[in-house]
Design an enzyme around this catalytic site. Structure first.
Site, short mmCIF file in Angstrom:
data_model
loop_
_atom_site.label_atom_id
_atom_site.label_comp_id
_atom_site.label_asym_id
_atom_site.label_seq_id
_atom_site.Cartn_x
_atom_site.Cartn_y
_atom_site.Cartn_z
N ASP A 22 0.79 -1.24 0.00
CA ASP A 22 0.00 0.00 0.00
C ASP A 22 0.82 1.29 0.00
O ASP A 22 0.44 2.29 0.62
CB ASP A 22 -0.96 0.02 1.20
CG ASP A 22 -1.93 -1.14 1.20
OD1 ASP A 22 -1.97 -1.88 0.21
OD2 ASP A 22 -2.65 -1.31 2.19
N LYS A 119 -6.18 -5.14 -3.98
CA LYS A 119 -6.91 -5.84 -2.93
C LYS A 119 -7.99 -4.93 -2.36
O LYS A 119 -7.91 -3.71 -2.50
CB LYS A 119 -5.96 -6.29 -1.80
CG LYS A 119 -5.27 -5.13 -1.06
CD LYS A 119 -4.22 -5.67 -0.09
CE LYS A 119 -3.48 -4.55 0.61
NZ LYS A 119 -4.27 -3.84 1.64
N CYS A 152 -2.55 -3.37 7.59
CA CYS A 152 -2.36 -4.13 6.35
C CYS A 152 -1.06 -4.91 6.34
O CYS A 152 -1.03 -6.04 5.83
CB CYS A 152 -2.44 -3.19 5.15
SG CYS A 152 -4.10 -2.51 4.89
#
Length: 211
Positions: A22, A119, A152
């Site tokens: 991310d 995702k 995450c």
């Protein structure tokens, strides 16, 4: 590879991949959605330099890199409970697929041979081809970096560990919005999931790793 108590990190380049979680404009830019909803992203921005160096080292060592993007539909129909917990994200079109906010930070220097996976949940393994890719490149060890440490990155590490991948975490190349949560997650990683080290130690290990 080291255990959590050893000081010298050993990596076999042929059996190692890196997962970059991310590292997107929405998390790392002052114009991104996280900053727009009032979050202090100063800690997140500190990861850019270490992650850049790790990416460059992996490219040099021919270690596969999988970049993750957290992306959602504009209507947030695929956002799940995120819409309930933080409705302000939808108001700012946070991480909407196809937008600048969802794009990888351009400083990540992605190359044609890299993998880019999208995702809709915290874990990089949930409803993605992550495991298929890692099995396909025949690795047993993953370096996990990116943001955020306790959400995450943590979810990805746990799912990798459950699949019997060895874990290496560069503590300077992961970050959370809150330093206390970041440090608590690192304690958990050291205790139960793998090796916590530094980006410099990983880069050195890759430079001397077996071909």
């Amino acid at each position: 590879m080291t255990t959590g108590n050893e000081t010298t990190l050993i990596l076999d380049r042929a059996k190692t991949a890196m997962i970059v979680v991310d590292m997107q404009n929405g998390f790392l830019s002052d114009e991104g959605s996280m900053a727009k909803v009032g979050m202090d992203i100063s800690e997140l921005k500190k990861t850019v330099g270490p992650v850049q160096r790790l990416v460059a080292a992996c490219h040099t060592a021919k270690v596969p890199i999988i970049f993750l993007r957290y992306v959602l539909r504009a209507d947030y129909k695929d956002a799940g409970l995120r819409s309930e917990r933080r409705p302000e994200f939808k108001e700012h079109n946070s991480l909407v697929v196809g937008t600048w906010d969802a794009d990888l930070d351009p400083r990540m220097d992605t190359q044609p041979g890299d993998y880019i996976l999208d995702k809709t949940r915290y874990s990089s393994f949930y409803n993605t081809s992550m495991e298929v890719i890692l099995r396909g490149v025949a690795v047993d060890t993953v370096i996990v970096c990116g943001v955020t440490t306790e959400i995450c990155v943590d979810s990805t590490i746990r799912d990798a560990y459950f699949r019997d991948f060895k874990i290496v975490v560069p503590e300077d190349a992961v970050a959370a919005l809150d330093l206390a949560r970041h440090q608590a997650a690192l304690l958990n990683f050291r205790y139960g999931f793998g090796t916590v080290t530094t980006s410099d130690q990983i880069i050195n290990a890759l430079s001397r790793g077996a071909d």
